[in-house]
Design a protein around this motif. Structure first.
Motif, PDB file in Angstrom:
ATOM      1  N   ALA D   6       7.515   1.716 -52.395  1.00  0.00           N
ATOM      2  CA  ALA D   6       6.347   0.878 -52.721  1.00  0.00           C
ATOM      3  C   ALA D   6       5.371   0.847 -51.550  1.00  0.00           C
ATOM      4  N   VAL D   7       5.935   1.046 -50.337  1.00  0.00           N
ATOM      5  CA  VAL D   7       5.026   0.925 -49.177  1.00  0.00           C
ATOM      6  C   VAL D   7       3.954   2.018 -49.238  1.00  0.00           C
ATOM      7  N   ASN D  56      14.062  -4.734 -64.668  1.00  0.00           N
ATOM      8  CA  ASN D  56      15.250  -5.258 -63.969  1.00  0.00           C
ATOM      9  C   ASN D  56      14.903  -6.155 -62.780  1.00  0.00           C
ATOM     10  N   GLY D  57      13.939  -7.044 -63.001  1.00  0.00           N
ATOM     11  CA  GLY D  57      13.762  -8.188 -62.079  1.00  0.00           C
ATOM     12  C   GLY D  57      13.158  -7.799 -60.746  1.00  0.00           C
ATOM     13  N   ALA D  58      13.063  -8.799 -59.857  1.00  0.00           N
ATOM     14  CA  ALA D  58      12.298  -8.641 -58.592  1.00  0.00           C
ATOM     15  C   ALA D  58      13.054  -7.707 -57.644  1.00  0.00           C
ATOM     16  N   ILE D  72       9.764  -6.532 -41.783  1.00  0.00           N
ATOM     17  CA  ILE D  72       8.722  -6.875 -42.794  1.00  0.00           C
ATOM     18  C   ILE D  72       9.193  -6.325 -44.138  1.00  0.00           C
ATOM     19  N   ASN D  73       9.039  -7.148 -45.150  1.00  0.00           N
ATOM     20  CA  ASN D  73       9.452  -6.604 -46.466  1.00  0.00           C
ATOM     21  C   ASN D  73       8.332  -6.838 -47.473  1.00  0.00           C
ATOM     22  N   LEU D  74       8.308  -6.008 -48.492  1.00  0.00           N
ATOM     23  CA  LEU D  74       7.357  -6.230 -49.608  1.00  0.00           C
ATOM     24  C   LEU D  74       8.148  -6.843 -50.764  1.00  0.00           C
ATOM     25  N   TYR D  75       7.542  -7.814 -51.412  1.00  0.00           N
ATOM     26  CA  TYR D  75       8.276  -8.486 -52.503  1.00  0.00           C
ATOM     27  C   TYR D  75       7.662  -8.046 -53.821  1.00  0.00           C
ATOM     28  N   LEU D  76       8.416  -7.192 -54.532  1.00  0.00           N
ATOM     29  CA  LEU D  76       7.878  -6.662 -55.803  1.00  0.00           C
ATOM     30  C   LEU D  76       8.435  -7.497 -56.946  1.00  0.00           C
ATOM     31  N   LEU D 126       1.444  -7.927 -52.400  1.00  0.00           N
ATOM     32  CA  LEU D 126       2.846  -7.458 -52.325  1.00  0.00           C
ATOM     33  C   LEU D 126       3.586  -8.023 -51.124  1.00  0.00           C
ATOM     34  N   THR D 127       2.885  -8.351 -50.027  1.00  0.00           N
ATOM     35  CA  THR D 127       3.597  -8.578 -48.759  1.00  0.00           C
ATOM     36  C   THR D 127       4.528  -9.786 -48.824  1.00  0.00           C
ATOM     37  N   GLY D 128       5.566  -9.755 -48.091  1.00  0.00           N
ATOM     38  CA  GLY D 128       6.509 -10.874 -48.054  1.00  0.00           C
ATOM     39  C   GLY D 128       6.451 -11.555 -46.689  1.00  0.00           C
ATOM     40  N   ASP D 129       5.494 -11.089 -45.819  1.00  0.00           N
ATOM     41  CA  ASP D 129       5.506 -11.633 -44.444  1.00  0.00           C
ATOM     42  C   ASP D 129       4.159 -12.254 -44.158  1.00  0.00           C
ATOM     43  N   ILE D 130       4.172 -13.473 -43.589  1.00  0.00           N
ATOM     44  CA  ILE D 130       2.929 -14.246 -43.485  1.00  0.00           C
ATOM     45  C   ILE D 130       1.962 -13.621 -42.491  1.00  0.00           C
ATOM     46  N   PHE D 131       2.504 -13.051 -41.414  1.00  0.00           N
ATOM     47  CA  PHE D 131       1.570 -12.461 -40.458  1.00  0.00           C
ATOM     48  C   PHE D 131       0.962 -11.192 -41.031  1.00  0.00           C
ATOM     49  N   ASN D 132       1.819 -10.453 -41.744  1.00  0.00           N
ATOM     50  CA  ASN D 132       1.325  -9.254 -42.422  1.00  0.00           C
ATOM     51  C   ASN D 132       0.151  -9.624 -43.339  1.00  0.00           C
ATOM     52  N   MET D 133       0.353 -10.783 -44.033  1.00  0.00           N
ATOM     53  CA  MET D 133      -0.732 -11.229 -44.928  1.00  0.00           C
ATOM     54  C   MET D 133      -1.993 -11.508 -44.109  1.00  0.00           C
ATOM     55  N   PHE D 134      -1.839 -12.127 -42.945  1.00  0.00           N
ATOM     56  CA  PHE D 134      -3.016 -12.437 -42.115  1.00  0.00           C
ATOM     57  C   PHE D 134      -3.752 -11.155 -41.757  1.00  0.00           C
TER      58      PHE D 134
END
Lengths: 295, 188, 632, 502
Positions: D6-7, D56-58, D72-76, D126-134
């Motif tokens: 996904a990345v 099949n879910g997240a 860092i992970n992506l949450y799909l 997609l991002t699961g990390d707050i700094f990544n989001m920033f």
């Protein structure tokens, strides 16, 4: 048989109406200390009018005048004249009478305005506005009576008032009678309210273009109207009559009452006429209605 | 009292019966010109009361039977009189009041006044007097009523018979008055 | 069965849009034929009461959206008579569009409108009702303004009011759905549950009723919303105004009869401690008064208006007032009278508007003082208009009288003296402006420019003649229409009036309409006999008139000048002038619009402020938000 | 199908963006085609991922196989993939129009900016990390500034300047919030933040949430932070506005949804009062104010771009209200309305672009009679506005019904809220009908501009979607339902990311 009865009703109305007009003119003359015309003068006038040459602008004028006269004669059938009543089922249904009478005024209005003379149209617009003027007090008083007599048939109202003067509606509901009396003055187009055929202002109003036969029909319609309106008030307040002559007498008394007012009073300015009708008679009618509701 | 209707055109048969009613209820349209109009109110009110004979004032020519010309007629007002007369319905009669309608009266020599009314419209009855008093008017009415009863008051038939003669007289006089708006202005 | 009728309407709309510009006549006749087919189908549906069709669209969260149509007695009755009148109007518009520049979109939208018209009457649950209501609103908006600049202002007043009503209804519907005690979208069951709820929570029930009444009154132009029909009907295309004021304005009344009146009746039965006045709940008495005020206001505004279509529109408003008043009396005579008046009004008002359309088709003139004397030139149109106004004034031989008579029975037997006076004042006033229209358009002097006006083509005369026949027919034998109404009234839980074909029996008195009409005909022959005495009358030119001896040509008098029509009821206006200055609803609406615009302008200025100004707004915004966080 | 790939959704656009100057050397138009193709790839790949996740879910995509909460992970999840797909789809349609727009010398810089913007907004979802989001929020605001100042006229600089001021203010507040979180909770991973958030002392937590909201409200065009909207939209080209409102606005609202309901919120249905501040009321008041201001200021505007700007601001306000109400129905309604808004608003912006060229100006008074000249554009505009207003059988209708239902069922002072929203909806209906009426006025317009086939294609696709959702919204309902469940289920979010409830 029905046709004969129909013609009988029609002719009584016209003859009695013309008789009242003739006597009325004599009566007004005597008030003005004049000798006055013979009481059958109205009959002479009508025959003279029918003998004259007449004109009309288009077929609608003829149709209108006929409809006017037919409307008023038709309404008379619905009104109980003393013991006679034409229909047993709808003996004097006040709502039918009030709406059937409007055919008369609509017909006359249409015929006269088809002549295209502005005087006549001004006369008609005054006539209609005045009609709204006098309908209000009349209706409020009549509603009061309908509530009391639990039916909108004149026949039942007359039967409720039978038996002696004391239970005539005029005694039981005096304010209602005063209101209807004032409204009657305007209905008949007598002096304080003869803004419709004001000879000096709009050259006899609607009747400007009517000549000969047309004027004759309008004359007969006016006569029948007198008979009808006084007849309605007699049935409503003076307890109808169990024989014909008593009915005509009561009608005549009412007509003379309105003629006396007519002979001595000047003419209202048009707006004031309507305003006056919406103040004094309406106030009386409302008082009467409140009395009926509260008791 | 000069009666001018001719004898040979008089009514006959059933018309005569109707004449009784026409006589008894004459509706009058008075063309109040000159000084005659003043005499009419007394004849209507208490003392002489013309309504006794069924005679009463009417507002429009359509309803009137009787046209009263109560004084001198200038040329311009003659035009109005002619139109009113033509708008009246048969049977109709004309009464001329006073000497002004007979021979122009005291204004006989004025350039604007017409002298003989009967040249222009058929006059059934003229009541002489420089303005006839109510008594004269009442007797005038009586005579007219008798004439109608006898079927001799037929001015309106005479007018129809020799219409061209009347029209010629009228045009000879009316030609001198220009209309207020020329026909071209009106039509646009 | 109903859903494939609606499907066919969609297809018909697309087909008619596809027909080319030249095939105008084919387009309109195709739509008229199609509607004839629909009418036939509807006739077939009579009797299958209670048949319901559901199509569920989707479900999300806790709601599942589904369209379900069902045939109720009331719904069938309205659907059938509106379709018949619509067919009549479309026959009229075949010719009108052939000779005039036609907007292609109108036919497409109009068929959609006819479809949504059926959907409204056949919808059983609130979602379908609301969907049909909205489709009807926006399609009619675009028909009223097919690209004509001046009709936009007129139509958007109508549009905002109906959308305002629609959103009020939306909140009402979902409020019904959200309250746990009701939690249903089906109309019939929501009435019953709401009535039971009124015992425990009268406040909420009151508000819900107010929301629905707001929307129905906005659509039917009752008192506070009465000015919009005048503009909308006047500016609409001439063949659409009969539809607008014959059918479109009745949807509010249908809503009232569908939901509000049965609800009041149920509440009266179920809830003992409701505040009663004169035998009916206080709410319904107040709403009846709204109807009465509309009747009188509509009449007054019609009297003083000078535009013929505006006059007819105001007369529609006042007739709606009668129907509303008589419905909210909640007696069987009242509801029957109201329902019957709705049908009668649809018949005679579309006849009136058709004849006005014919006059405008020939003269392209809408101001009444510019018209006149057309009766001799257009006899059929004159006859339709004459009978139309006789019916509208409620004069006996025609159908207007029958329903007015029942309304009076209801009002008088229910002991409502002042309501009866108001209604009587309105109906006598109606006579004023109706005659004024007849005089100014058809009688009086014919202006010179209309000398060569001919009668409208025959195809246009057919609907008018149909109108005359139906008016006379219903007037002669009202029983035909009263029987299905009786069924609808019984469905509402009231005992219907006893009615035979020509006899109507009320509490206070009964009336045999056949006898009334024959009396009038008999009286007419009696008068005609008098007419035959004496010499034959001779014909005279219109201008050969009494002008105090003055020759018209010389005087410069043209027929236009001689036709008295401009300020016909000036005295009435003078009498009511002081009241009119103080209380004028239109100024109130204009002020509202002005404020909204200025409020919008100031807000959008806020975004153009320079640094200092915008930062001040920014801080203010933050403060408000933080305060909200703490306080709420 | 390894979810770690996904990345690629982020990597490839970044790579292509940096290669753009090379492509521009070969051929100016190539850069446009390359952008179009990469976003196309992103769209197709995210569609596959969406269907995979729906089945099949997240899933989680770990980068550089550092296990969360350290790496860092992506949450799909259905929710994030749904919005990623929609963002890429809207961007694809807009780029279709961008392809055939007349070439200018700044084309390569513009392609980079659009690529970065779309990549960043996709990554935020997609991002699961707050700094990544920033970081991605920063990239997003920079590329938006470049896009706004695209046709370097005076007005676009003014818009760009206002945007920079507000964006920098917002991102500094965001950084401050992340600093506080890191300082107090010691972790940057969203799941662990969610897990430990209620351990914080309430006043401290409410300060964090306020700062975080300030950062995000700039993108989501909500009240105090949307001063940049009118000028920015007026300055840039109208089809690029579709990117601004469709992509950036949707991302902003997405973040609000994710943070308020899953991360800071109590998850199941209500955000509990954090500290003494009831954040439900805060968001509702923001939403109501934005809607009111947006609709009424649009009423008095004459420029179509400004009208559509205010209208998109108002729609964002309505969706913010559904976040505030936060019961199951309102979240469904909010998501559905966000999707509908993305489609119909971008349709309107794309239709406005050829109309402005034909008529020559954006002032709607000049638009009179356009329907007579080009019936297709007029009908498309009508479809777009019907979709937005919520006329039955168009997509906005169903979401508006659900919004009204959910807000009304919340009861209490919500009736006042729904009253204002419907009042502003009434105003919106009015000014859209005014424009539609002007289109069909009976007037002649002469113009030489011929509309390119691709524009017709883009408009056709969006109109079909708007009508299809209107008539049969059931296929979208399944996606929305799954997304809403995923959004609300906080414990599931934590367990999938952190493997096990610690």
């Amino acid at each position: 048989m029905i046709v004969l009865k129909f013609i009988g009703y029609g002719f009584t109305a016209i003859i009695i109406g013309l008789l009242f007009m003739g006597i009325g003119r004599k009566y007004t003359a005597r008030i003005q200390r004049r000798y006055g015309p013979p009481f059958w003068q109205a009959f002479i006038d009508v025959t003279k009018l029918f003998s004259k040459q007449s004109l009309s602008h288009n077929w609608i004028m003829d149709f209108g005048i006929l409809m006017g006269f037919a409307g008023i004669v038709g309404t008379i059938l619905f009104m109980p004249i003393g013991p006679w009543h034409f229909f047993s089922l709808m003996n004097g249904n006040i709502v039918i009478i009030m709406y059937f009478m409007t055919i008369g005024s609509l017909g006359m209005a249409m015929g006269v305005s088809a002549s295209g003379n502005p005087n006549s149209t001004i006369g008609i617009s005054r006539a209609l506005t005045l009609m709204v003027g006098y309908e209000i007090p009349f209706v409020i008083a009549v509603i009061g009576l309908i509530f009391v007599s639990k039916s909108s048939l004149l026949g039942t109202m007359v039967s409720l008032q039978s038996g002696g003067i004391m239970n005539w509606n005029i005694i039981k509901y005096p304010f209602g009678f005063i209101a209807v009396e004032m409204a009657l003055q305007a209905m008949l187009g007598e002096k304080p309210f003869d803004v419709i055929t004001a000879p000096s202002e709009i050259a006899s109003g609607p009747m400007v273009e009517l000549s000969g036969k047309m004027m004759g029909l309008a004359f007969l319609q006016h006569a029948a109207q007198i008979f009808l309106e006084t007849g309605i008030v007699v049935n409503l307040f003076l307890g109808g009559a169990n024989n014909i002559w008593e009915f005509f007498l009561k009608q005549f008394v009412l007509f003379i009452l309105s003629l006396t007012v007519n002979a001595i009073s000047p003419r209202f300015k048009f707006e004031d006429a309507v305003k006056w009708l919406w103040t004094w008679p309406t106030v009386f009618a409302l008082i009467q209605l409140l009395i009926i509701i509260l008791t | 009292m000069i009666q001018t209707s001719t004898k040979d055109l008089h009514d006959s048969g059933f018309e005569k019966v109707l004449n009784f009613f026409r006589k008894r209820s004459m509706w009058m349209l008075h063309y109040c010109t000159g000084c005659g109009a003043m005499e009419l109110p007394p004849t209507m009110t208490t003392r002489w009361d013309m309504e006794r004979f069924g005679i009463g004032p009417m507002a429009t020519p359509r309803q009137a039977d009787l046209l009263l010309i109560t004084g001198y007629l200038s040329i311009k007002s003659l035009k109005r009189v002619i139109r009113t007369y033509e708008q009246m319905q048969d049977p109709k009669w004309v009464i001329g009041f006073g000497s002004c309608t007979i021979n122009g009266g005291i204004y006989y020599d004025s350039y604007t006044v017409i002298n003989r009314l009967s040249d222009y419209i058929p006059v059934d009855l003229t009541i002489e007097g420089c303005m006839p008093r109510p008594e004269a008017i009442m007797t005038g009415f009586q005579t007219l009523m008798d004439a109608i009863q006898k079927g001799e008051a037929v001015g309106y038939k005479k007018y129809k018979e020799n219409y061209e003669w009347y029209k010629k007289n009228q045009d000879s006089v009316l030609g001198r008055t220009e209309p207020v708006f020329t026909s071209s202005e009106v039509k646009k | 069965m109903i859903s494939n009728i609606l499907l066919y309407t969609m297809i018909a709309a697309v087909i008619s849009f596809a027909l080319g510009q030249k095939l105008k006549a084919v387009r309109w006749s195709f739509s008229a034929l199609f509607l004839g087919y629909v009418g036939f189908q509807l006739y077939g549906l009579y009797g299958q009461w209670g048949m319901v069709e559901t199509h569920n669209i989707f479900s999300l969260g806790s709601i599942n959206f589904s369209l379900n149509f069902g045939i109720t007695k009331l719904g069938w009755f309205f659907a059938f008579f509106t379709t018949i009148i619509n067919i009549m109007i479309w026959i009229f518009s075949i010719v009108k569009n052939m000779n005039e520049k036609e907007e292609r979109g109108i036919n497409f939208l109009w068929i959609l409108l006819a479809g949504s018209n059926l959907a409204i009457f056949f919808s059983v649950d609130w979602i379908t009702f609301f969907i049909a209501w909205e489709i009807m609103t926006w399609t009619s908006f675009f028909i009223i303004t097919p690209g004509w600049k001046n009709s936009f202002k007129a139509a958007n007043w109508y549009f905002i009011l109906s959308m305002f009503g629609a959103y009020a209804m939306l909140v009402g519907i979902w409020w019904l759905y959200a309250t746990p005690a009701i939690h249903t979208l089906n109309i019939a069951s929501s009435i019953a549950l709401l009535a039971k709820l009124s015992i425990t929570a009268p406040g909420t029930v009151g508000i819900i009723i107010a929301l629905f009444v707001l929307s129905f009154f906005a659509k039917s132009a009752v008192f506070p919303f009465h000015p919009w029909p005048a503009e909308a009907h006047a500016e609409a295309p001439d063949d659409f105004s009969p539809y607008l004021s014959g059918i479109m304005i009745k949807y509010g009344l249908y809503g009232i009869l569908l939901f509000i009146v049965p609800l009041f009746i149920q509440i009266m039965k179920v809830n003992p401690n409701i505040a009663m006045v004169n035998g009916i709940p206080v709410y319904s008495y107040i709403l009846a008064w709204f109807g009465a005020i509309t009747a009188v206001l509509g009449t007054y505004l019609a009297i003083v208006s000078n535009d013929m279509k505006k006059l007819a529109a105001y007369s529609t408003v006042s007739n709606i007032g009668y129907a509303v008043t008589s419905m909210f009396i909640l007696s069987s005579a009242g509801v029957t009278g109201g329902l019957f008046h709705v049908v009668n009004h649809a018949v005679f008002k579309s006849a009136i508007f058709l004849s006005l359309g014919a006059v405008k088709f020939r003269t392209h003139e809408r101001e009444m003082h510019k018209l006149g004397g057309l009766a001799t030139k257009m006899p059929i149109t004159f006859l339709t208009f004459l009978l139309g106004i006789i019916a509208a004034a409620g004069i006996p031989p025609l159908n207007g009288y029958a329903s007015k008579w029942i309304i009076y029975q209801a009002l008088l037997s229910g002991h409502f003296p002042f309501l009866t006076t108001m209604i009587f004042l309105a109906s006598t006033g109606a006579f004023l402006y109706l005659f004024r229209a007849l005089h100014s358009i058809f009688l009086g002097q014919l202006p010179r420019k209309f000398n060569n006006v001919k009668e409208v083509p025959f195809l246009m005369q057919i609907p008018m003649i149909l109108g005359i026949l139906s008016m006379l027919g219903i007037g002669y034998a009202p029983g035909i229409v009263l029987k299905p109404i009786g069924l609808a009234v019984k469905a509402m839980g009231l005992t219907p009036m006893t009615v035979e074909n020509t006899l109507m029996v009320g509490k206070l008195s009964s009336i045999n309409t056949a006898v009334v009409s024959s009396t009038f005909i008999g009286a007419f022959f009696f008068a005609f006999a008098f007419y035959l005495i004496g010499k034959k009358r001779h014909h005279v030119e219109p201008l050969d008139n009494y002008t105090a001896g003055q020759d018209p040509e010389e005087f410069g008098l043209t027929p236009e000048l001689y036709h008295f029509a401009l300020k016909f009821y000036e005295p009435v206006k003078n009498i009511f002038r002081p009241i009119e200055e103080k209380l004028n609803i239109k100024n109130y609406y204009r002020a509202l619009v002005r404020n909204a615009n200025s409020f919008g302008a100031t807000l959008s200025e806020m975004f153009k402020l320079s640094g200092a100004g915008s930062s001040m707004i920014f801080v203010l915004g933050l403060v408000v938000i933080i305060l909200a966080g703490w306080m709420l | 199908m390894k979810s770690n790939y996904a990345v690629l959704l982020i990597a490839i656009p970044l790579l292509v963006a940096f290669l753009q100057p090379l492509f521009s050397l070969i051929n100016k138009r190539l850069t446009k085609w390359v952008t179009f193709l990469t976003i196309g790839f992103n769209f197709i790949y995210s569609l596959k991922l969406l269907n995979y996740v729906m089945a099949n879910g997240a899933q989680i995509a770990i980068i550089g196989n550092w296990k969360p909460p350290f790496g860092i992970n992506l949450y799909l999840s259905p929710f994030s993939m749904l919005f990623a797909t929609i963002i890429y789809f809207v961007a694809l349609i807009v780029l279709l129009v961008y392809l055939i727009d007349k070439p200018t010398e700044v084309d390569d810089r513009m392609s980079i900016a659009t690529l970065l913007m779309v990549m960043a907004s996709g990554a935020i979802t997609l991002t699961g990390d707050i700094f990544n989001m920033f970081v991605f929020v920063e990239i997003l605001s920079i590329s938006t500034v470049i896009l706004i100042s695209f046709n370097n006229k005076g007005i676009s600089f003014k818009g760009a300047f206002r945007y920079i001021v507000l964006a920098s203010l917002g991102s500094s507040m965001l950084l401050l919030a992340i600093g506080f979180i890191y300082g107090s909770l010691g972790t940057l991973n969203l799941a662990s933040i969610a897990y430990r958030f209620n351990l914080l002392n309430p006043v401290y937590a409410s300060v964090i949430v306020f700062l975080f909201m300030a950062g995000i409200m700039v993108e989501a065009e909500l009240f105090p932070f949307n001063a940049w909207v009118p000028e920015a939209y007026k300055g840039s080209k109208s089809y690029l506005n579709a990117l601004l409102s469709g992509v950036v606005g949707t991302t902003g609202i997405y973040v609000l949804f994710r943070m308020f309901i899953t991360i800071f919120g109590s998850g199941q249905n209500h955000i509990q009062v954090i500290g003494s501040v009831n954040f439900n009321a805060v968001i509702i008041v923001i939403g109501v104010l934005t809607t009111l201001i947006g609709e009424f200021s649009a009423l008095s505007q004459k420029d179509i771009k400004k009208i559509l700007a205010f209208s998109s601001m108002a729609q964002m306000g309505i969706i913010a209200v559904t976040i505030g109400v936060a019961n199951m129905n309102s979240i469904n309604a909010g998501i559905f309305h966000l999707i509908n808004h993305a489609f119909s608003k971008s349709l309107l912006f794309i239709v406005a672009f050829p109309i402005i060229n034909i008529v020559g100006s954006a002032n709607i008074d000049k638009w009179e009679g356009l329907g007579r000249k080009n019936i297709f554009l007029a009908i498309a505009f009508a479809i777009g506005s019907f979709g937005l207003i919520g006329i039955p059988f168009f997509n906005g209708f169903w979401s508006k019904m659900m919004i009204v239902e959910s807000v009304v069922s919340a009861g209490g002072w919500m009736y006042l809220v729904i009253g204002t929203i419907l009042l502003s909806a009434l105003v919106e209906t009015f000014y859209f009908f005014r424009i539609i009426f002007k289109l069909f006025v009976d007037k002649k317009i002469e113009s030489t501009y011929s509309v390119h086939i691709f524009i017709y294609l883009a408009i056709l696709i969006l109109s079909i979607i708007v009508i299809y959702i209107g008539i049969k919204p059931s296929f979208l309902a399944t996606y929305i339902h799954k997304a809403a469940i995923d959004l609300v289920d906080k414990s599931h979010y934590i367990s999938t990311v952190l493997g096990v409830i610690k």
